[in-house]
Design a protein around this motif. Structure first.
Motif, PDB file in Angstrom:
ATOM      1  N   GLU A  17       0.808  -1.215   0.000  1.00 21.34           N
ATOM      2  CA  GLU A  17       0.000   0.000   0.000  1.00 21.34           C
ATOM      3  C   GLU A  17       0.846   1.272   0.000  1.00 21.34           C
ATOM      4  O   GLU A  17       0.670   2.137  -0.876  1.00 21.34           O
ATOM      5  CB  GLU A  17      -0.961  -0.005   1.191  1.00 21.34           C
ATOM      6  N   PRO A  18       1.771   1.470   0.954  1.00 19.72           N
ATOM      7  CA  PRO A  18       2.574   2.706   0.917  1.00 19.72           C
ATOM      8  C   PRO A  18       3.513   2.757  -0.274  1.00 19.72           C
ATOM      9  O   PRO A  18       3.796   3.851  -0.804  1.00 19.72           O
ATOM     10  CB  PRO A  18       3.343   2.664   2.238  1.00 19.72           C
ATOM     11  N   ILE A  19       3.998   1.595  -0.722  1.00 21.45           N
ATOM     12  CA  ILE A  19       4.898   1.580  -1.879  1.00 21.45           C
ATOM     13  C   ILE A  19       4.159   2.056  -3.125  1.00 21.45           C
ATOM     14  O   ILE A  19       4.657   2.901  -3.889  1.00 21.45           O
ATOM     15  CB  ILE A  19       5.481   0.170  -2.086  1.00 21.45           C
ATOM     16  N   ASP A  20       2.959   1.531  -3.355  1.00 24.26           N
ATOM     17  CA  ASP A  20       2.164   1.948  -4.514  1.00 24.26           C
ATOM     18  C   ASP A  20       1.812   3.434  -4.428  1.00 24.26           C
ATOM     19  O   ASP A  20       1.820   4.146  -5.442  1.00 24.26           O
ATOM     20  CB  ASP A  20       0.887   1.112  -4.593  1.00 24.26           C
ATOM     21  N   LEU A  39       6.512   7.767   4.389  1.00 18.86           N
ATOM     22  CA  LEU A  39       5.090   7.797   4.699  1.00 18.86           C
ATOM     23  C   LEU A  39       4.872   7.266   6.105  1.00 18.86           C
ATOM     24  O   LEU A  39       5.658   6.448   6.606  1.00 18.86           O
ATOM     25  CB  LEU A  39       4.284   6.952   3.701  1.00 18.86           C
ATOM     26  N   LYS A  40       3.807   7.716   6.722  1.00 15.31           N
ATOM     27  CA  LYS A  40       3.453   7.255   8.060  1.00 15.31           C
ATOM     28  C   LYS A  40       1.965   6.929   8.106  1.00 15.31           C
ATOM     29  O   LYS A  40       1.141   7.674   7.566  1.00 15.31           O
ATOM     30  CB  LYS A  40       3.780   8.319   9.113  1.00 15.31           C
ATOM     31  N   LYS A  41       1.659   5.811   8.735  1.00 10.71           N
ATOM     32  CA  LYS A  41       0.267   5.378   8.825  1.00 10.71           C
ATOM     33  C   LYS A  41      -0.454   6.166   9.905  1.00 10.71           C
ATOM     34  O   LYS A  41      -0.058   6.172  11.065  1.00 10.71           O
ATOM     35  CB  LYS A  41       0.190   3.879   9.127  1.00 10.71           C
ATOM     36  N   VAL A  47      -4.780   5.332   7.048  1.00 12.02           N
ATOM     37  CA  VAL A  47      -4.267   5.693   5.723  1.00 12.02           C
ATOM     38  C   VAL A  47      -2.825   6.173   5.852  1.00 12.02           C
ATOM     39  O   VAL A  47      -2.490   6.922   6.772  1.00 12.02           O
ATOM     40  CB  VAL A  47      -5.137   6.793   5.077  1.00 12.02           C
ATOM     41  N   TYR A  48      -1.976   5.739   4.914  1.00 11.17           N
ATOM     42  CA  TYR A  48      -0.597   6.190   4.903  1.00 11.17           C
ATOM     43  C   TYR A  48      -0.526   7.621   4.372  1.00 11.17           C
ATOM     44  O   TYR A  48      -1.064   7.926   3.300  1.00 11.17           O
ATOM     45  CB  TYR A  48       0.268   5.271   4.032  1.00 11.17           C
ATOM     46  N   LYS A  49       0.152   8.486   5.109  1.00 13.50           N
ATOM     47  CA  LYS A  49       0.282   9.898   4.735  1.00 13.50           C
ATOM     48  C   LYS A  49       1.748  10.196   4.378  1.00 13.50           C
ATOM     49  O   LYS A  49       2.669   9.745   5.069  1.00 13.50           O
ATOM     50  CB  LYS A  49      -0.163  10.808   5.889  1.00 13.50           C
ATOM     51  N   LEU A  50       1.907  10.962   3.312  1.00 15.16           N
ATOM     52  CA  LEU A  50       3.248  11.313   2.854  1.00 15.16           C
ATOM     53  C   LEU A  50       3.858  12.390   3.756  1.00 15.16           C
ATOM     54  O   LEU A  50       3.248  13.426   3.998  1.00 15.16           O
ATOM     55  CB  LEU A  50       3.203  11.815   1.407  1.00 15.16           C
ATOM     56  N   LEU A  51       5.054  12.130   4.254  1.00 15.90           N
ATOM     57  CA  LEU A  51       5.773  13.097   5.086  1.00 15.90           C
ATOM     58  C   LEU A  51       6.728  13.944   4.242  1.00 15.90           C
ATOM     59  O   LEU A  51       6.734  15.169   4.314  1.00 15.90           O
ATOM     60  CB  LEU A  51       6.554  12.377   6.188  1.00 15.90           C
ATOM     61  N   GLU A  52       7.551  13.269   3.468  1.00 12.65           N
ATOM     62  CA  GLU A  52       8.518  13.984   2.643  1.00 12.65           C
ATOM     63  C   GLU A  52       9.095  13.032   1.602  1.00 12.65           C
ATOM     64  O   GLU A  52       8.916  11.817   1.688  1.00 12.65           O
ATOM     65  CB  GLU A  52       9.653  14.567   3.489  1.00 12.65           C
ATOM     66  N   ILE A  53       9.794  13.607   0.632  1.00 16.95           N
ATOM     67  CA  ILE A  53      10.498  12.821  -0.377  1.00 16.95           C
ATOM     68  C   ILE A  53      11.935  13.319  -0.428  1.00 16.95           C
ATOM     69  O   ILE A  53      12.192  14.485  -0.753  1.00 16.95           O
ATOM     70  CB  ILE A  53       9.856  12.967  -1.773  1.00 16.95           C
ATOM     71  N   ASN A  54      12.870  12.455  -0.090  1.00 11.74           N
ATOM     72  CA  ASN A  54      14.285  12.787  -0.158  1.00 11.74           C
ATOM     73  C   ASN A  54      14.834  12.344  -1.512  1.00 11.74           C
ATOM     74  O   ASN A  54      14.769  11.161  -1.859  1.00 11.74           O
ATOM     75  CB  ASN A  54      15.060  12.093   0.968  1.00 11.74           C
TER      76      ASN A  54
END
Length: 208
Positions: A17-20, A39-41, A47-54
């Motif tokens: 789920e978070p990977i997709d 991501l954090k659930k 629901v997994y929520k996006l925190l950041e993208i490095n």
């Protein structure tokens, strides 16, 4: 480590789920290259929520290869215009990555607080392990990490002593025979209002 920061002990587990979700966001952004979405659930709705993208590799870069995913090699092939074939087998679960120094300190702090038992700490390190820097065939990175840790711990202790008025900056400068550059840098750090970021200034200076 308590109570905030990068993970000092990470266990691999494939979660579709978070990977997709992360792949979908990267595609929508038309992003190309190495990335580490976090991501954090959310316990409120599951629901997994996006925190950041490095847009870089991570501290735990040794974990994916141990699971069968050669991320750095894939990035290299992409840079020279070649494609990496998908792995024949799914990534392996249960691989444990450990930051030797940070996780040891984390366990000690938790044990002292009473939030982690000694047996629990020992059990948390069971399984196939990958270490951040320690390796018999290349011990230098681990030795450098120990020196950096000792250096920053020493500067932290000196700052606490000055802040507690147990030693003056001028006395620290002459008694400990520190070069003038280090003493000025140390004093500037004490006057800085940037929180604990001072610790990185002397460490950087020492590495030059």
């Amino acid at each position: 480590p308590p109570d905030f920061g990068s993970g000092s002990s990470c266990l691999s587990a494939w979660r579709s789920e978070p990977i997709d979700s992360a792949i979908r966001v990267l595609k929508e952004l038309k992003y190309h290259g190495m990335a580490e979405p976090e991501l954090k659930k959310d316990p409120r709705d599951g629901v997994y929520k996006l925190l950041e993208i490095n847009a870089r590799t991570t501290t735990q870069c040794m974990l994916p290869p141990a699971c069968g995913i050669e991320t750095e090699y894939t990035a290299y092939l992409d840079a020279i215009g070649q494609c990496q074939e998908p792995p024949a087998t799914p990534p392996q679960n249960g691989r444990l990555w450990i930051d030797e120094i940070a996780d040891t300190l984390s366990c000690i702090k938790h044990v002292r607080r009473g939030t982690l038992g000694i047996k629990e700490a020992a059990r948390s390190r069971r399984g196939k392990k990958i270490y951040a820097t320690a390796a018999w065939d290349d011990p230098l990175p681990f030795m450098v990490s120990l020196v950096r840790f000792a250096t920053m711990h020493w500067f932290s202790a000196m700052v606490r002593r000055v802040q507690e008025n147990r030693i003056s900056p001028s006395r620290w400068h002459w008694k400990h025979c520190a070069p003038k550059q280090f003493a000025r840098l140390f004093w500037f750090a004490l006057q800085s209002k940037q929180g604990r970021s001072w610790a990185f200034f002397p460490a950087t200076c020492l590495r030059k």
